[in-house]
Design a protein around this motif. Structure first.
Motif, mmCIF file in Angstrom:
data_model
loop_
_atom_site.group_PDB
_atom_site.id
_atom_site.type_symbol
_atom_site.label_atom_id
_atom_site.label_comp_id
_atom_site.label_asym_id
_atom_site.label_seq_id
_atom_site.Cartn_x
_atom_site.Cartn_y
_atom_site.Cartn_z
ATOM 1 N N ILE A 1 0.964 -0.928 0.109
ATOM 2 C CA ILE A 1 -0.323 -0.195 0.030
ATOM 3 C C ILE A 1 0.957 1.548 -0.534
ATOM 4 C CG2 ILE A 1 -1.478 1.027 1.198
ATOM 5 C CD1 ILE A 1 -2.374 -1.814 2.538
ATOM 6 N N SER A 2 0.439 1.720 -1.194
ATOM 7 C CA SER A 2 1.452 3.586 -1.367
ATOM 8 C C SER A 2 0.930 4.564 -0.794
ATOM 9 C CB SER A 2 1.478 4.063 -2.913
ATOM 10 O OG SER A 2 2.356 4.704 -3.239
ATOM 11 N N VAL A 3 2.464 4.863 0.450
ATOM 12 C CA VAL A 3 1.452 5.828 1.786
ATOM 13 C C VAL A 3 1.659 7.002 1.701
ATOM 14 C CG1 VAL A 3 0.101 4.109 2.760
ATOM 15 C CG2 VAL A 3 2.769 5.093 3.333
ATOM 16 N N GLY A 4 2.890 7.501 0.423
ATOM 17 C CA GLY A 4 3.215 8.795 0.431
ATOM 18 C C GLY A 4 4.220 9.435 1.103
ATOM 19 N N VAL B 1 4.162 5.975 5.970
ATOM 20 C CA VAL B 1 4.627 4.793 6.367
ATOM 21 C C VAL B 1 4.741 4.122 8.294
ATOM 22 C CG1 VAL B 1 6.728 2.617 6.330
ATOM 23 C CG2 VAL B 1 5.728 4.485 4.063
ATOM 24 N N ASP B 2 5.641 4.617 8.835
ATOM 25 C CA ASP B 2 5.797 4.691 10.173
ATOM 26 C C ASP B 2 4.621 4.711 10.907
ATOM 27 O OD1 ASP B 2 8.256 4.544 9.541
ATOM 28 O OD2 ASP B 2 8.575 6.618 10.440
ATOM 29 N N ALA B 3 3.048 5.625 11.007
ATOM 30 C CA ALA B 3 2.191 6.188 11.171
ATOM 31 C C ALA B 3 1.094 4.647 10.667
ATOM 32 C CB ALA B 3 1.650 7.268 10.781
ATOM 33 N N TYR B 4 1.561 4.724 9.889
ATOM 34 C CA TYR B 4 0.184 3.168 8.930
ATOM 35 C C TYR B 4 0.620 1.613 9.894
ATOM 36 C CZ TYR B 4 -2.976 5.383 5.728
ATOM 37 O OH TYR B 4 -3.735 6.268 5.422
ATOM 38 N N TYR B 5 2.199 2.265 9.542
ATOM 39 C CA TYR B 5 2.914 0.931 10.715
ATOM 40 C C TYR B 5 2.367 0.566 12.361
ATOM 41 C CZ TYR B 5 6.366 -2.171 13.100
ATOM 42 O OH TYR B 5 6.129 -3.165 14.051
ATOM 43 N N GLN B 6 2.103 1.772 12.547
ATOM 44 C CA GLN B 6 1.883 1.949 13.690
ATOM 45 C C GLN B 6 0.169 1.616 14.502
ATOM 46 O OE1 GLN B 6 4.027 1.738 16.595
ATOM 47 N NE2 GLN B 6 5.536 2.056 15.392
ATOM 48 N N PRO C 1 -4.646 -9.349 11.103
ATOM 49 C CA PRO C 1 -5.097 -11.052 12.742
ATOM 50 C C PRO C 1 -5.518 -12.268 11.629
ATOM 51 C CG PRO C 1 -6.183 -8.309 12.767
ATOM 52 C CD PRO C 1 -5.716 -8.627 11.558
ATOM 53 N N ASP C 2 -4.902 -12.357 10.450
ATOM 54 C CA ASP C 2 -5.828 -13.814 10.107
ATOM 55 C C ASP C 2 -3.825 -13.762 9.138
ATOM 56 O OD1 ASP C 2 -7.610 -14.811 9.981
ATOM 57 O OD2 ASP C 2 -8.578 -12.707 8.979
ATOM 58 N N GLY C 3 -2.713 -13.216 9.429
ATOM 59 C CA GLY C 3 -1.290 -13.366 8.949
ATOM 60 C C GLY C 3 -1.050 -13.129 8.002
ATOM 61 N N ASN C 4 -2.060 -12.420 6.846
ATOM 62 C CA ASN C 4 -2.021 -12.122 5.433
ATOM 63 C C ASN C 4 -0.587 -10.557 5.922
ATOM 64 O OD1 ASN C 4 -4.046 -13.232 3.771
ATOM 65 N ND2 ASN C 4 -5.125 -12.306 5.532
ATOM 66 N N LYS C 5 -0.119 -10.790 4.650
ATOM 67 C CA LYS C 5 1.048 -9.952 5.027
ATOM 68 C C LYS C 5 0.524 -8.261 4.327
ATOM 69 C CE LYS C 5 6.445 -9.955 4.485
ATOM 70 N NZ LYS C 5 7.476 -10.010 3.847
ATOM 71 N N LEU C 6 1.326 -7.125 4.288
ATOM 72 C CA LEU C 6 1.006 -6.289 4.064
ATOM 73 C C LEU C 6 2.081 -5.645 4.450
ATOM 74 C CD1 LEU C 6 -2.198 -5.607 6.336
ATOM 75 C CD2 LEU C 6 -2.494 -6.011 4.270
ATOM 76 N N ALA C 7 1.993 -4.529 2.990
ATOM 77 C CA ALA C 7 3.368 -3.569 2.740
ATOM 78 C C ALA C 7 2.584 -1.857 2.593
ATOM 79 C CB ALA C 7 4.679 -3.848 1.932
ATOM 80 N N PHE C 8 3.609 -0.987 3.614
ATOM 81 C CA PHE C 8 3.699 0.549 3.817
ATOM 82 C C PHE C 8 4.765 0.375 3.288
ATOM 83 C CE2 PHE C 8 0.759 -1.565 7.290
ATOM 84 C CZ PHE C 8 0.216 -1.301 6.790
#
Length: 123
Positions: free
Chosen positions: A70-73, A78-83, A112-119
């Motif tokens: 997910i491109s966050v700009g 990135v830090d905020a979406y991770y937190q 929560p289901d183990g799906n991997k996300l990147a910011f």
């Protein structure tokens, strides 16, 4: 090019809440809820994220090597979406940081289901 990406989940209500709250600041919300599957995004004409109970009703299994990025700009975003993801119940799969010299900054979580996300942000 991409219309939507689907992630299998075990609890639809929990998944819709997680992703709606996580992606709210990007303008995302549940656009279409069909019970077994729900589409989350800005509009039906832009790329969306779908969460669903697998069609065969077998348990969902996150794919090894699969990830939704997910491109966050910005690095700060990135830090905020991770937190935010961690606060909503995700687990760390790679803390925020510079990855490829000055070309890529990213952070990784598993929902929560183990799906991997990147910011991420390039540059």
């Amino acid at each position: 090019m991409i219309g939507y990406v689907t992630l299998g989940v075990s609890d639809m209500d929990k998944a819709k809440t997680f992703y709606s709250e996580l992606l709210h600041d990007l303008g995302a919300k549940v656009l279409l809820d069909m019970g077994r599957i729900a589409f989350i995004g800005e509009s039906m004409s832009t790329p969306m994220l779908a969460v669903c109970i697998p069609f065969n009703e077998a348990p969902n299994h996150p794919g090894n090597g699969n990830m939704v990025a997910i491109s966050v700009g910005s690095k700060e975003a990135v830090d905020a979406y991770y937190q935010k993801a961690i606060a909503l119940g995700a687990v760390c799969d790679g803390q925020p940081g510079q990855r490829i010299e000055d070309q890529f900054y990213g952070a990784y979580v598993k929902d929560p289901d183990g799906n991997k996300l990147a910011f991420y942000v390039f540059g």
